[in-house]
Structure formats: structure tokens, C-alpha cells
Scaffold this active site. Structure first.
Site, PDB file in Angstrom:
ATOM      1  N   TRP A  35      54.048  36.206  34.463  1.00 44.27           N
ATOM      2  CA  TRP A  35      54.804  35.470  35.581  1.00 44.27           C
ATOM      3  C   TRP A  35      56.457  35.686  35.764  1.00 44.27           C
ATOM      4  CZ3 TRP A  35      53.955  29.533  37.284  1.00 44.27           C
ATOM      5  CH2 TRP A  35      54.793  29.315  38.366  1.00 44.27           C
ATOM      6  N   ASP A  93      47.899  39.090  31.127  1.00 44.39           N
ATOM      7  CA  ASP A  93      47.751  38.527  32.354  1.00 44.39           C
ATOM      8  C   ASP A  93      48.893  38.778  33.239  1.00 44.39           C
ATOM      9  OD1 ASP A  93      45.896  36.573  33.982  1.00 44.39           O
ATOM     10  OD2 ASP A  93      48.033  35.783  34.293  1.00 44.39           O
ATOM     11  N   TYR A 151      53.638  38.455  41.355  1.00 48.19           N
ATOM     12  CA  TYR A 151      54.554  38.092  40.306  1.00 48.19           C
ATOM     13  C   TYR A 151      55.826  39.036  40.509  1.00 48.19           C
ATOM     14  CZ  TYR A 151      51.348  35.344  37.793  1.00 48.19           C
ATOM     15  OH  TYR A 151      50.350  34.095  37.255  1.00 48.19           O
ATOM     16  N   GLN A 156      40.435  30.735  35.513  1.00 44.14           N
ATOM     17  CA  GLN A 156      41.760  30.504  34.898  1.00 44.14           C
ATOM     18  C   GLN A 156      42.507  29.236  35.510  1.00 44.14           C
ATOM     19  OE1 GLN A 156      46.261  32.740  34.927  1.00 44.14           O
ATOM     20  NE2 GLN A 156      44.575  34.015  34.763  1.00 44.14           N
ATOM     21  N   LEU A 179      52.552  25.508  27.834  1.00 44.56           N
ATOM     22  CA  LEU A 179      53.580  25.148  27.415  1.00 44.56           C
ATOM     23  C   LEU A 179      54.317  24.127  28.581  1.00 44.56           C
ATOM     24  CD1 LEU A 179      55.468  28.084  25.461  1.00 44.56           C
ATOM     25  CD2 LEU A 179      54.067  26.299  24.565  1.00 44.56           C
ATOM     26  N   ARG A 229      59.711  35.471  27.462  1.00 38.87           N
ATOM     27  CA  ARG A 229      60.784  36.580  28.071  1.00 38.87           C
ATOM     28  C   ARG A 229      61.497  37.284  27.184  1.00 38.87           C
ATOM     29  NH1 ARG A 229      63.304  32.510  32.428  1.00 38.87           N
ATOM     30  NH2 ARG A 229      63.949  34.705  33.361  1.00 38.87           N
ATOM     31  N   GLN A 250      60.148  34.907  21.292  1.00 39.09           N
ATOM     32  CA  GLN A 250      59.335  33.666  21.736  1.00 39.09           C
ATOM     33  C   GLN A 250      57.985  33.848  21.541  1.00 39.09           C
ATOM     34  OE1 GLN A 250      60.580  33.557  26.023  1.00 39.09           O
ATOM     35  NE2 GLN A 250      61.911  31.891  25.670  1.00 39.09           N
TER      36      GLN A 250
HETATM   37  N1  LIG Z   1      46.838  31.538  37.698  1.00 39.12           N
HETATM   38  C1  LIG Z   1      47.830  31.014  38.198  1.00 39.12           C
HETATM   39  O1  LIG Z   1      47.937  30.240  39.307  1.00 39.12           O
HETATM   40  C2  LIG Z   1      48.865  30.960  37.340  1.00 39.12           C
HETATM   41  C3  LIG Z   1      49.801  29.810  37.326  1.00 39.12           C
HETATM   42  C4  LIG Z   1      50.799  29.800  36.327  1.00 39.12           C
HETATM   43  C5  LIG Z   1      50.780  30.616  35.351  1.00 39.12           C
HETATM   44  N2  LIG Z   1      49.840  31.846  35.131  1.00 39.12           N
HETATM   45  C6  LIG Z   1      49.855  32.465  34.136  1.00 39.12           C
HETATM   46  O2  LIG Z   1      50.061  31.997  32.726  1.00 39.12           O
HETATM   47  C7  LIG Z   1      50.993  32.526  31.844  1.00 39.12           C
HETATM   48  C8  LIG Z   1      51.821  31.408  31.185  1.00 39.12           C
HETATM   49  O3  LIG Z   1      52.120  30.299  32.174  1.00 39.12           O
HETATM   50  P1  LIG Z   1      53.650  29.999  32.532  1.00 39.12           P
HETATM   51  O4  LIG Z   1      54.298  31.076  32.445  1.00 39.12           O
HETATM   52  O5  LIG Z   1      53.703  29.167  33.771  1.00 39.12           O
HETATM   53  O6  LIG Z   1      54.230  29.053  31.308  1.00 39.12           O
HETATM   54  P2  LIG Z   1      54.294  28.571  29.728  1.00 39.12           P
HETATM   55  O7  LIG Z   1      53.564  29.741  28.964  1.00 39.12           O
HETATM   56  O8  LIG Z   1      53.830  27.307  29.679  1.00 39.12           O
HETATM   57  O9  LIG Z   1      55.495  28.785  29.557  1.00 39.12           O
HETATM   58  C9  LIG Z   1      56.332  29.833  29.289  1.00 39.12           C
HETATM   59  C10 LIG Z   1      57.841  29.775  29.591  1.00 39.12           C
HETATM   60  O10 LIG Z   1      58.391  28.971  28.220  1.00 39.12           O
HETATM   61  C11 LIG Z   1      59.546  29.339  27.626  1.00 39.12           C
HETATM   62  N3  LIG Z   1      59.042  29.701  26.161  1.00 39.12           N
HETATM   63  C12 LIG Z   1      58.172  30.368  25.632  1.00 39.12           C
HETATM   64  N4  LIG Z   1      57.939  30.392  24.318  1.00 39.12           N
HETATM   65  C13 LIG Z   1      59.023  29.660  23.930  1.00 39.12           C
HETATM   66  C14 LIG Z   1      59.632  29.519  22.689  1.00 39.12           C
HETATM   67  N5  LIG Z   1      59.004  29.823  21.642  1.00 39.12           N
HETATM   68  N6  LIG Z   1      60.482  28.699  22.633  1.00 39.12           N
HETATM   69  C15 LIG Z   1      61.160  28.095  23.692  1.00 39.12           C
HETATM   70  N7  LIG Z   1      60.788  28.443  25.227  1.00 39.12           N
HETATM   71  C16 LIG Z   1      59.934  29.098  25.019  1.00 39.12           C
HETATM   72  C17 LIG Z   1      59.779  30.597  28.300  1.00 39.12           C
HETATM   73  O11 LIG Z   1      60.678  30.042  29.553  1.00 39.12           O
HETATM   74  P3  LIG Z   1      62.398  30.172  29.333  1.00 39.12           P
HETATM   75  O12 LIG Z   1      62.703  30.970  27.947  1.00 39.12           O
HETATM   76  O13 LIG Z   1      62.737  30.734  30.671  1.00 39.12           O
HETATM   77  O14 LIG Z   1      62.461  28.650  29.292  1.00 39.12           O
HETATM   78  C18 LIG Z   1      58.560  31.265  28.927  1.00 39.12           C
HETATM   79  O15 LIG Z   1      58.806  31.727  29.991  1.00 39.12           O
HETATM   80  C19 LIG Z   1      51.993  32.911  33.366  1.00 39.12           C
HETATM   81  O16 LIG Z   1      53.134  33.995  32.711  1.00 39.12           O
HETATM   82  C20 LIG Z   1      50.797  33.573  34.154  1.00 39.12           C
HETATM   83  O17 LIG Z   1      50.458  35.197  33.608  1.00 39.12           O
HETATM   84  C21 LIG Z   1      48.865  31.811  36.267  1.00 39.12           C
END
Ligand SMILES: NC(=O)c1ccc[n+]([C@@H]2O[C@H](COP(=O)([O-])OP(=O)(O)OC[C@H]3O[C@@H](n4cnc5c(N)ncnc54)[C@H](OP(=O)(O)O)[C@@H]3O)[C@@H](O)[C@H]2O)c1
Length: 322
Positions: free
Chosen positions: A21, A56, A61, A178, A209, A286, A290
Site C-alpha cells: 500500500w 499483496d 494503491y 483479508q 503493525l 518501505r 524494515q
Molecule cells: N484489504 C485492505 O483493505 C487493506 C487495508 C490496509 C492494508 N492492506 C494490505 O496490508 C499491508 C500491510 O498493512 P499496512 O501497510 O496498512 O500497515 P502495517 O504493515 O501495519 O505497517 C506498515 C508500516 O509500518 C512501518 N514499518 C514497517 N516495518 C517497520 C520497522 N521494522 N520499523 C519501523 N517501522 C516499520 C512502515 O511505515 P513508515 O516507515 O512510513 O512509518 C510501513 O509502511 C498493506 O501494505 C496492504 O498490502 C490491505
């Protein structure tokens, strides 16, 4: 890395999937601010080196940009990862998103996704949201046709309730759902997880996260410095009061995380994967560092005693957040 079979499919997914995303970049309603494509591609390639075998993404996106970046990252690879993408969200010219599940749109979106990703078949094609609700059967019938034609291997859904799944499962088998799931969002434990386990429907959870909040890397000062078009600025979970409650919860969990020698990010994902009825957690990243950190979370297993203690701490703090 660990691998689990996705529901009734033949797909064996790593328990951590790569979420794309944020790497869609700027210029739409739910952007995460600017993103360097080279860094995104490096992160995806590093994820594959760490044993992650699926990605995914979604047509919406970054207005297709996330799929294009994924396509560039996997082009020419001998061992391509499995690709899951989604349909049914549309963008108007000002970048606002709305739901559209009409059959012509679904077909057109699938063709565009295949082109952007540079692949012949989508391994898992998902309806992104059941919006508008009255059109979920129409969209599902079209996805079933795409399966028959060999353009899609398996059909899944996202953000669907049990009632929604029951409506369409009669038309064509639902391979996976999902939903969101993290220490801050536990609603699916009540109905979705038991139902999917009983029906052998895979569960691939998103935002494990809580968009970065559960890494412990957020403070009100950092939120104030986020780019203007990072949608997290307007998310109530990123408010000062919410961050303070989450920090208090993480501080209480810290001694347990230290016993296992885990960072908060690893701890948050390990907590999800301890529940074996969840097939995989989709983790966003990103940059390579990470995903390097989070991909190792699959290796940890909490004892039942520790899991009970963790859940007590979470319950106490989640009640404050509600
Ligand atoms: N189906 C749906 O409606 C839906 C909705 C949401 C997400 N998704 C899918 O699920 C995926 C994951 O969810 P998400 O992107 O919302 O959030 P997440 O996985 O909960 O958090 C990801 C974010 O956390 C930060 N991060 C990741 N690893 C880290 C680390 N080791 N240390 C510090 N910060 C870290 C980064 O952001 P920063 O570095 O910018 O802080 C990263 O972009 C999405 O990319 C998408 O593919 C689907």
C-alpha cells in the site's frame, strides 16, 4: 520462514506477505507521502531473499503505481513470488476513492492489473471491499469467469463479513478473506476467524503493525512531521491521546518482548502468527531494513502462559482506546 497453505487452495504462503500500500506513493486519497521507487524495489527483492514468497497489492494503491513497481521488481526473476491483487476501488481525478463492483469494471481492472504487473495470471484476485454491497454477487460472477478463463488462479475477498461470504460462496468458492488484525484490532476473533477455520477459508490479515504504530517508532512529534499527503495524519489512531495509550501498552509488554529478544515490530507480528488459524500476516515495508526486521517474526513462538499474560495486558489497554 514458515509457510502455511491458504484455505482450500494449493498455494503455500509464507506466514509473512509483503504489503505494498505505502509504496504506491503520493497523489491520492489514502497516500503515505512520497516514496522512492528504487527503495521500494530493493525492499521487495530483500523480502524475497528473506523467504517471503507472496506480495499483496491492489489496483487502487497509488492509482496503479504500486502494481507497476511490483511488476518492475519481479520482472526477469526465475522464481517469481505469488501475486495477490484486488479490485473494486476506483479513483476519480482528484484522487478520491469510491467502490465499484460492476462486471465490466472488474474485467477491465483485471486486464489492467495483469498488464501493470507483467504477468499472465493473478494467483489470488480479491474483491477489496464489499462496497456497494448490492453488487458483490455481480463482481464475484465476473471473477469466477476470470478463473475459468485462466486469468486468475484463485478468488478471494477482503473486508467481508460472514454474511457477505455466505452470499457469494454459493456462486464460486471463497478461498480467502483479508481483514484487519493487530493487537489494536481484534474484532475478527469473534466471528471471522472461527467461521473461516470451520469452512477452510484462508485468513490473510492486514495492518499487523497498525500502520507502524506498534513498532514503537511513533510520537506526536513524528506525526506532526509526516508529509502533508500521508493519510495517517488524519487517522484518529495517530492522535496524541491514542499514541500515549499505545506507548503505555508497549511499555508494559516490553519485559516479555525482552525475554524473547524481540523488537516491538517482531513482537506484534509474532503475536498474530501464534494463532495458527491465520494463514499469513501482510506486513508493509518501505525499505529493506524494515522487512529485514519484521520477516524474522515468524520464527518466534510464545508459551501459552506468556500469551495469556500478553492478552491480559492488551485487553486492558484496548479498552482505554475504544
Ligand atoms: N484489504 C485492505 O483493505 C487493506 C487495508 C490496509 C492494508 N492492506 C494490505 O496490508 C499491508 C500491510 O498493512 P499496512 O501497510 O496498512 O500497515 P502495517 O504493515 O501495519 O505497517 C506498515 C508500516 O509500518 C512501518 N514499518 C514497517 N516495518 C517497520 C520497522 N521494522 N520499523 C519501523 N517501522 C516499520 C512502515 O511505515 P513508515 O516507515 O512510513 O512509518 C510501513 O509502511 C498493506 O501494505 C496492504 O498490502 C490491505
Amino acid at each position: 520462514m514458515q509457510y502455511r497453505v491458504l484455505g482450500a487452495s494449493s498455494l503455500r504462503l509464507s506466514t509473512i506477505g509483503f504489503g505494498t500500500w505505502a509504496i504506491g506513493g503520493s497523489g491520492w486519497q489514502y497516500a503515505w507521502g512520497p516514496q522512492d521507487d528504487h527503495e521500494s524495489i530493493a525492499a521487495i527483492r530483500h523480502a524475497l531473499d528473506c523467504g517471503i514468497n507472496w506480495i499483496d497489492t491492489a489496483a487502487v494503491y497509488g492509482k496503479g503505481h504500486s502494481e507497476e513497481v511490483v511488476g518492475r521488481a519481479i520482472r526477469g526473476l526465475k522464481d517469481k513470488p505469488l501475486i495477490a491483487t484486488k479490485c473494486g476501488r476506483h479513483l476519480v481525478s482528484d484522487g478520491t476513492v469510491y467502490g465499484c463492483l460492476k462486471r465490466d469494471n472488474i474485467r477491465c481492472e483485471a486486464e489492467n492489473s495483469l498488464r501493470r504487473l507483467g504477468i499472465d495470471v493473478i494467483d489470488l484476485y480479491q474483491i477489496h471491499w464489499p462496497i456497494p454491497e448490492e453488487d458483490i454477487e455481480e463482481a464475484w460472477e465476473e471473477i469466477a469467469k476470470l478463473v475459468d478463463e485462466g486469468k486468475v488462479r484463485y478468488a478471494g475477498v477482503s473486508n467481508f463479513s460472514v454474511r457477505h461470504i455466505e452470499r457469494i460462496n454459493k456462486i464460486h468458492p471463497v478461498i480467502s478473506n483479508q481483514p484487519p488484525y493487530s493487537m489494536l484490532h481484534r474484532d475478527i476473533e469473534i466471528e471471522i476467524i472461527p467461521y473461516c477455520a470451520a469452512q477452510n477459508i484462508g485468513v490473510i490479515v492486514y495492518s499487523p503493525l497498525a500502520k507502524g504504530l506498534l513498532t514503537g517508532a511513533f510520537s506526536p512529534e513524528r506525526v506532526a512531521l509526516l508529509p502533508e499527503d500521508d493519510h495517517r495524519r488524519n487517522d484518529m489512531l495517530f492522535s496524541e491521546i491514542s499514541i500515549s495509550s499505545i506507548s503505555a501498552m508497549l511499555a508494559e509488554l516490553r519485559p516479555i518482548a525482552e525475554r524473547y529478544n524481540m523488537t516491538y515490530a517482531q513482537f506484534s507480528i509474532a503475536w498474530i502468527l501464534n494463532r495458527h488459524t491465520i494463514t499469513s500476516a501482510i506486513v508493509g515495508a518501505r525499505k529493506p531494513s524494515q522487512i529485514e526486521e519484521t520477516s524474522s517474526a515468524a520464527e518466534y513462538e510464545f508459551t501459552a502462559h506468556d500469551m495469556a499474560e500478553i492478552n491480559q495486558i492488551i485487553d486492558r489497554h484496548i479498552n482505554v482506546l475504544k
